[in-house]
Design a protein around this motif. Structure first.
Motif, PDB file in Angstrom:
ATOM      1  N   ARG A  33      11.405   0.492   0.350  1.00 11.33           N
ATOM      2  CA  ARG A  33       9.993   0.443   0.491  1.00 11.33           C
ATOM      3  C   ARG A  33       9.683  -0.327   1.925  1.00 11.33           C
ATOM      4  N   HIS A  38       5.961  -0.686   3.466  1.00 10.22           N
ATOM      5  CA  HIS A  38       4.966  -0.869   2.362  1.00 10.22           C
ATOM      6  C   HIS A  38       4.693  -2.319   2.078  1.00 10.22           C
ATOM      7  N   ALA A  39       3.553  -2.481   1.450  1.00  8.51           N
ATOM      8  CA  ALA A  39       3.198  -4.073   1.037  1.00  8.51           C
ATOM      9  C   ALA A  39       4.158  -4.815   0.372  1.00  8.51           C
ATOM     10  N   ALA A  94      -0.624  -4.529  -4.400  1.00  6.92           N
ATOM     11  CA  ALA A  94      -0.153  -3.649  -3.547  1.00  6.92           C
ATOM     12  C   ALA A  94      -0.973  -2.234  -3.175  1.00  6.92           C
ATOM     13  N   ILE A  95      -2.061  -2.042  -3.998  1.00  4.91           N
ATOM     14  CA  ILE A  95      -2.806  -1.207  -3.813  1.00  4.91           C
ATOM     15  C   ILE A  95      -4.053  -1.250  -3.090  1.00  4.91           C
ATOM     16  N   LEU A  96      -4.175  -0.413  -1.926  1.00  4.97           N
ATOM     17  CA  LEU A  96      -5.175  -0.451  -0.772  1.00  4.97           C
ATOM     18  C   LEU A  96      -6.013   0.407  -0.917  1.00  4.97           C
ATOM     19  N   LYS A 103      -3.794   3.920  -1.146  1.00  3.02           N
ATOM     20  CA  LYS A 103      -2.431   3.857  -0.589  1.00  3.02           C
ATOM     21  C   LYS A 103      -1.857   2.624  -1.577  1.00  3.02           C
ATOM     22  N   GLY A 104      -0.574   2.752  -1.956  1.00  2.00           N
ATOM     23  CA  GLY A 104       0.216   1.602  -2.471  1.00  2.00           C
ATOM     24  C   GLY A 104       0.500   1.866  -3.900  1.00  2.00           C
ATOM     25  N   THR A 107       4.116   2.122  -4.367  1.00  2.00           N
ATOM     26  CA  THR A 107       4.954   0.958  -4.475  1.00  2.00           C
ATOM     27  C   THR A 107       4.504  -0.115  -5.377  1.00  2.00           C
ATOM     28  N   ALA A 108       3.455   0.140  -6.158  1.00  2.00           N
ATOM     29  CA  ALA A 108       2.820  -0.620  -7.312  1.00  2.00           C
ATOM     30  C   ALA A 108       3.756  -0.062  -8.564  1.00  2.00           C
TER      31      ALA A 108
END
Length: 250
Positions: A33, A38-39, A94-96, A103-104, A107-108
């Motif tokens: 990640r 990524h965040a 982490a969700i944008l 996005k994200g 990653t979430a």
């Protein structure tokens, strides 16, 4: 008093091995990640995995002194259940959202999975933790490359442009996309909620808010078109994935 070898006790060596393994497995996923900017990255995944493993170890072995108490009932799964439900706040962070583009999510999901891996390591379910980590890395790295290659002709990109209303403004913008071989699949137009000055004019000019849906297999051509459009005098603001432009008005 519990006896040696009880299921409610763990040696110091086993404790250290499980916690170190949680750091390694969480770090492997976090590294992928991190390399993709990524965040939630390397350290975040390590902390989530280590924290989950520690809570699982606490739930299993932290209350061993109370096992033989007549009014105490030990349930190792209770703290683990709180981790599974509580880790959602990190995933939400982490969700944008940028317009209709979200996005994200991946990653979430990886943060949530790392928590599961940490719980598995803490519970001693090592084989499951290793297999899960291996499959997660395949999904994040190899399948990501396959997905980008397979869907490169079908992926839709969205860009929002705030533009001063000017004769022929739409053709000025669409021609830049055409020069780069970019297909416009959808266009929304609505009056802008603000006004700006054009080329030093002292009169306020009406604005239009344009939302383009584009299809282009090559990211380099998209960026080239974005830069050409941003250079137009009538463009005030542009927002797209990995590209933001705001004109500075003196």
């Amino acid at each position: 008093m519990t006896t040696v070898g009880s299921v409610w006790q763990i040696s110091h060596l086993d404790l250290i091995v499980r916690m170190v393994l949680a750091v390694v497995l969480g770090g492997l996923i976090g590294l992928e990640r991190e390399l993709n900017n990524h965040a939630a990255g390397f350290r975040t995944h390590i902390l989530v995995c280590l924290g989950s493993a520690t809570i699982m170890l606490l739930s299993e072995y932290g209350f061993s002194d109370f096992v033989n108490e007549p009014n105490v009932r030990i349930d190792p799964s209770r703290l683990a259940a709180q981790v599974v439900s509580g880790i959602g706040f990190l995933g939400a962070g982490a969700i944008l959202r940028n317009g209709s583009v979200i996005k994200g999510l991946t990653t979430a999901a990886s943060v949530w999975l790392v928590a599961a891996i940490g719980l598995s390591v803490g519970a001693g379910f090592i084989t499951g933790a290793l297999v899960c980590t291996f499959l997660v890395l395949i999904s994040l790295y190899l399948l990501n490359k396959w997905e980008k290659h397979f869907l490169r002709h079908r992926r839709t990109h969205e860009i929002e442009i705030m533009i001063n209303e000017h004769p022929g403004f739409l053709s000025l913008v669409t021609s830049r996309f055409g020069e780069q071989g970019i297909q416009v699949t959808n266009l929304k137009m609505m009056p802008g909620s603000e006004s700006s000055l054009v080329s030093g004019n002292t009169e306020n000019t009406p604005m239009m808010h344009l939302i383009f849906s584009l299809r282009c297999p090559k990211h380099e051509k998209l960026l080239a078109a974005y830069e050409q459009i941003a250079a137009l005098d009538i463009v005030v603001r542009m927002e797209a994935a990995n590209f933001i432009f705001h004109k500075k008005v003196a």
